[in-house]
Design a protein around this motif. Structure first.
Motif, PDB file in Angstrom:
ATOM      1  N   GLY A   1       0.833  -1.197   0.000  1.00 33.66           N
ATOM      2  CA  GLY A   1       0.000   0.000   0.000  1.00 33.66           C
ATOM      3  C   GLY A   1       0.866   1.244   0.000  1.00 33.66           C
ATOM      4  O   GLY A   1       2.081   1.172  -0.220  1.00 33.66           O
ATOM      5  N   CYS A   2       0.254   2.390   0.268  1.00 31.42           N
ATOM      6  CA  CYS A   2       1.005   3.639   0.270  1.00 31.42           C
ATOM      7  C   CYS A   2       0.223   4.684   1.051  1.00 31.42           C
ATOM      8  O   CYS A   2      -1.006   4.739   0.965  1.00 31.42           O
ATOM      9  N   ALA A   3       0.949   5.497   1.797  1.00 36.85           N
ATOM     10  CA  ALA A   3       0.288   6.509   2.645  1.00 36.85           C
ATOM     11  C   ALA A   3       0.106   7.844   1.931  1.00 36.85           C
ATOM     12  O   ALA A   3      -0.476   8.766   2.482  1.00 36.85           O
ATOM     13  N   MET A   4       0.620   7.948   0.683  1.00 31.77           N
ATOM     14  CA  MET A   4       0.695   9.272   0.060  1.00 31.77           C
ATOM     15  C   MET A   4      -0.628   9.775  -0.528  1.00 31.77           C
ATOM     16  O   MET A   4      -0.778  10.951  -0.803  1.00 31.77           O
ATOM     17  N   LYS A   5      -1.547   8.841  -0.765  1.00 28.12           N
ATOM     18  CA  LYS A   5      -2.920   9.216  -1.169  1.00 28.12           C
ATOM     19  C   LYS A   5      -3.004  10.092  -2.420  1.00 28.12           C
ATOM     20  O   LYS A   5      -3.886  10.983  -2.487  1.00 28.12           O
ATOM     21  N   CYS A   6      -2.112   9.901  -3.375  1.00 29.84           N
ATOM     22  CA  CYS A   6      -2.243  10.649  -4.637  1.00 29.84           C
ATOM     23  C   CYS A   6      -3.612  10.300  -5.212  1.00 29.84           C
ATOM     24  O   CYS A   6      -3.987   9.128  -5.265  1.00 29.84           O
ATOM     25  N   THR A   7      -4.334  11.325  -5.637  1.00 27.42           N
ATOM     26  CA  THR A   7      -5.766  11.115  -5.888  1.00 27.42           C
ATOM     27  C   THR A   7      -6.054  10.283  -7.130  1.00 27.42           C
ATOM     28  O   THR A   7      -7.138   9.752  -7.275  1.00 27.42           O
ATOM     29  N   PHE A   8      -5.056  10.161  -8.041  1.00 26.01           N
ATOM     30  CA  PHE A   8      -5.286   9.441  -9.295  1.00 26.01           C
ATOM     31  C   PHE A   8      -4.776   8.002  -9.234  1.00 26.01           C
ATOM     32  O   PHE A   8      -4.777   7.293 -10.230  1.00 26.01           O
ATOM     33  N   CYS A   9      -4.314   7.542  -8.043  1.00 25.15           N
ATOM     34  CA  CYS A   9      -3.555   6.284  -7.971  1.00 25.15           C
ATOM     35  C   CYS A   9      -4.319   5.191  -7.220  1.00 25.15           C
ATOM     36  O   CYS A   9      -4.842   5.432  -6.126  1.00 25.15           O
ATOM     37  N   ALA A  10      -4.343   3.992  -7.830  1.00 25.40           N
ATOM     38  CA  ALA A  10      -5.072   2.868  -7.220  1.00 25.40           C
ATOM     39  C   ALA A  10      -4.449   2.475  -5.883  1.00 25.40           C
ATOM     40  O   ALA A  10      -5.151   2.188  -4.913  1.00 25.40           O
ATOM     41  N   THR A  11      -3.101   2.483  -5.811  1.00 19.31           N
ATOM     42  CA  THR A  11      -2.449   2.096  -4.558  1.00 19.31           C
ATOM     43  C   THR A  11      -2.757   3.099  -3.451  1.00 19.31           C
ATOM     44  O   THR A  11      -2.999   2.724  -2.301  1.00 19.31           O
ATOM     45  N   GLY A  12      -2.771   4.387  -3.815  1.00 14.50           N
ATOM     46  CA  GLY A  12      -3.075   5.424  -2.835  1.00 14.50           C
ATOM     47  C   GLY A  12      -4.441   5.208  -2.206  1.00 14.50           C
ATOM     48  O   GLY A  12      -4.664   5.494  -1.034  1.00 14.50           O
ATOM     49  N   GLN A  13      -5.340   4.639  -3.003  1.00 19.68           N
ATOM     50  CA  GLN A  13      -6.685   4.399  -2.485  1.00 19.68           C
ATOM     51  C   GLN A  13      -6.748   3.182  -1.557  1.00 19.68           C
ATOM     52  O   GLN A  13      -7.701   3.011  -0.811  1.00 19.68           O
TER      53      GLN A  13
ATOM     54  N   MET B   1       4.135  -0.305  -5.916  1.00 23.24           N
ATOM     55  CA  MET B   1       3.382   0.209  -4.775  1.00 23.24           C
ATOM     56  C   MET B   1       4.322   0.854  -3.758  1.00 23.24           C
ATOM     57  O   MET B   1       5.388   0.316  -3.457  1.00 23.24           O
ATOM     58  N   GLY B   2       3.893   2.012  -3.233  1.00 22.51           N
ATOM     59  CA  GLY B   2       4.652   2.606  -2.135  1.00 22.51           C
ATOM     60  C   GLY B   2       5.485   3.810  -2.525  1.00 22.51           C
ATOM     61  O   GLY B   2       5.740   4.062  -3.698  1.00 22.51           O
ATOM     62  N   GLU B   3       5.918   4.546  -1.514  1.00 30.23           N
ATOM     63  CA  GLU B   3       6.831   5.693  -1.674  1.00 30.23           C
ATOM     64  C   GLU B   3       8.202   5.216  -1.177  1.00 30.23           C
ATOM     65  O   GLU B   3       8.430   5.092   0.043  1.00 30.23           O
TER      66      GLU B   3
ATOM     67  N   THR C   1      10.050   9.179  -6.513  1.00 35.07           N
ATOM     68  CA  THR C   1       9.510   9.738  -5.266  1.00 35.07           C
ATOM     69  C   THR C   1       8.494  10.823  -5.579  1.00 35.07           C
ATOM     70  O   THR C   1       8.587  11.496  -6.609  1.00 35.07           O
ATOM     71  N   VAL C   2       7.522  10.984  -4.669  1.00 34.13           N
ATOM     72  CA  VAL C   2       6.600  12.113  -4.819  1.00 34.13           C
ATOM     73  C   VAL C   2       7.203  13.387  -4.244  1.00 34.13           C
ATOM     74  O   VAL C   2       6.597  14.448  -4.326  1.00 34.13           O
ATOM     75  N   GLY C   3       8.388  13.271  -3.642  1.00 33.66           N
ATOM     76  CA  GLY C   3       9.068  14.492  -3.211  1.00 33.66           C
ATOM     77  C   GLY C   3       9.210  14.633  -1.713  1.00 33.66           C
ATOM     78  O   GLY C   3       8.752  15.615  -1.129  1.00 33.66           O
TER      79      GLY C   3
HETATM   80  S1  SF4 Z   1       2.067   4.591  -4.976  1.00 34.18           S
HETATM   81 FE1  SF4 Z   1       3.007   6.453  -5.818  1.00 34.18          FE
HETATM   82  S2  SF4 Z   1       1.364   7.477  -6.980  1.00 34.18           S
HETATM   83 FE2  SF4 Z   1       0.403   5.948  -5.632  1.00 34.18          FE
HETATM   84  S3  SF4 Z   1      -0.206   7.083  -3.767  1.00 34.18           S
HETATM   85 FE3  SF4 Z   1       1.839   6.200  -3.420  1.00 34.18          FE
HETATM   86  S4  SF4 Z   1       3.273   7.799  -4.029  1.00 34.18           S
HETATM   87 FE4  SF4 Z   1       1.281   8.347  -4.898  1.00 34.18          FE
END
Ligand code: SF4
Length: 340
Positions: A109-121, A156-158, A188-190
């Motif tokens: 999974g991923c904690a970054m919650k980018c709004t367009f990303c399936a993993t973020g959801q 998946m993941g940051e 990275t998302v930064g």
């Molecule tokens: S996997 Fe990447 S794009 Fe998706 S929410 Fe995480 S950082 Fe954002």
């Protein structure tokens, strides 16, 4: 049970000594695991049977268990693997005539919650160990019988939020599996302090920054971590990375119809990028059940031309594996929805 994949040569030597064997047996183990791709102790034919018997009692070879895969007509293959705690992760095999790229996950999974990303959801579950990261590469190589030459940490993941394990996996992939540092890309998302930490390591790997929006107001919405690390701070971090490593950074930019794909956005991205030696990678959007639509190919080409005309080398990422939902998090989410 301890897992061998993920251990360094030094750690494997310590295992050999712990089991009453000479140190060099650890080197043999490292060769079998990382160079020859052994997936079981039976494969390790030049190790004494008594040593293998001792290993079987306390250790297992691999960190991941294969669950399923889907292959697209272009050969792109998405794998789903299960970790020892039952959690599942995705990895993608992307073959080209002259090379194979592996897109691997760094977290469940991923904690970054980018709004367009399936993993973020899906939300964040946990960091992967270095063994679980490296094993995605070894498992795919073993299953498909071809060497992987390029690695992108874009699954998946940051990656920079699992810094120590990701860096341990990079070192193993480079030193033990034999993948050239220049063929490894970390995306990275930064996470600004981590970009600076990575720069200080002076490695020749490629840093890809998922910028996705050219102004803070829009980036706050698309990539929520922007509320913590703004575009101005990111600019300084990228500049520092370039200066210390002498490497060009790649800017990843997903093309969302009517959201971030207009000439005004390209102009803002050009303005933000001035003074940086960056490549731009425009990414066609794959639907993920979100509210976004994909920008047309013609509009993507127009955006690319605007960037090129301003002096920034720009590529449009080839769409691979559309038939198998190859964007990160999509297979896992689909299987979860189906209850499999
Ligand atoms: S996997 Fe990447 S794009 Fe998706 S929410 Fe995480 S950082 Fe954002």
């Amino acid at each position: 049970m301890r897992t061998l994949v993920g251990m360094t040569k030094l750690e494997l030597e310590a295992v050999a000594v712990e089991l009453g064997e000479p140190t060099y047996r650890g080197g043999q183990l490292a060769k079998w695991l990382y160079e020859k791709g052994a997936r079981s102790f039976d494969d390790m034919s030049d190790l004494p049977k008594a040593f293998r018997a001792k290993l079987v009692e306390g250790f297992k070879v691999s960190a991941l268990e294969y669950v399923t895969h889907r292959e697209a007509p272009d050969g792109t293959t998405k794998f789903l693997y299960r970790a020892p705690d039952g959690r599942e992760i995705e990895s993608v095999w992307i073959p080209y005539p002259d090379r194979v790229t592996a897109c691997i996950s760094s977290q469940v999974g991923c904690a970054m919650k980018c709004t367009f990303c399936a993993t973020g959801q899906l939300g964040f579950e946990r960091n992967l160990t270095s063994g679980e990261i490296v094993d995605q590469v070894l498992a795919m190589q073993a299953q498909l019988g071809r060497r992987i030459s390029n690695i992108v940490y874009m699954g998946m993941g940051e990656p920079l939020l699992n810094y120590d394990n990701v860096m341990a996996s990079v070192r193993l992939l480079n030193k033990s599996v034999g993948i050239a540092m220049r063929q490894i890309t970390i995306s990275t998302v930064g996470i600004v302090p981590k970009i600076k930490q990575l720069a200080a390591e002076k490695l020749q790997l490629t840093l890809a920054l998922s910028v996705h929006a050219p102004n803070d107001a829009l980036r706050d919405q698309l990539v929520p971590v922007n509320t913590k690390f703004t575009l101005a701070e990111l600019y300084d971090a990228v500049k520092e990375y370039e200066q210390i490593t002498n490497r060009r950074v790649t800017l990843e930019y997903i093309m969302l119809k009517g959201v971030n794909d207009q000439p005004l956005h390209a102009a803002q991205l050009i303005k933000w990028s001035r003074g940086l030696h960056v490549h731009v990678n425009l990414i066609p959007f794959h639907p993920t059940g979100s509210d976004f639509d994909a920008t047309s190919n013609a509009e993507i080409r127009k955006f690319a031309r605007q960037m090129e005309d301003a002096g920034f080398p720009t590529a449009v990422r080839a769409e691979r594996g559309l038939e198998i939902e190859a964007a990160c998090g999509q297979l896992k989410r689909q299987l979860a929805t189906q209850g499999s």
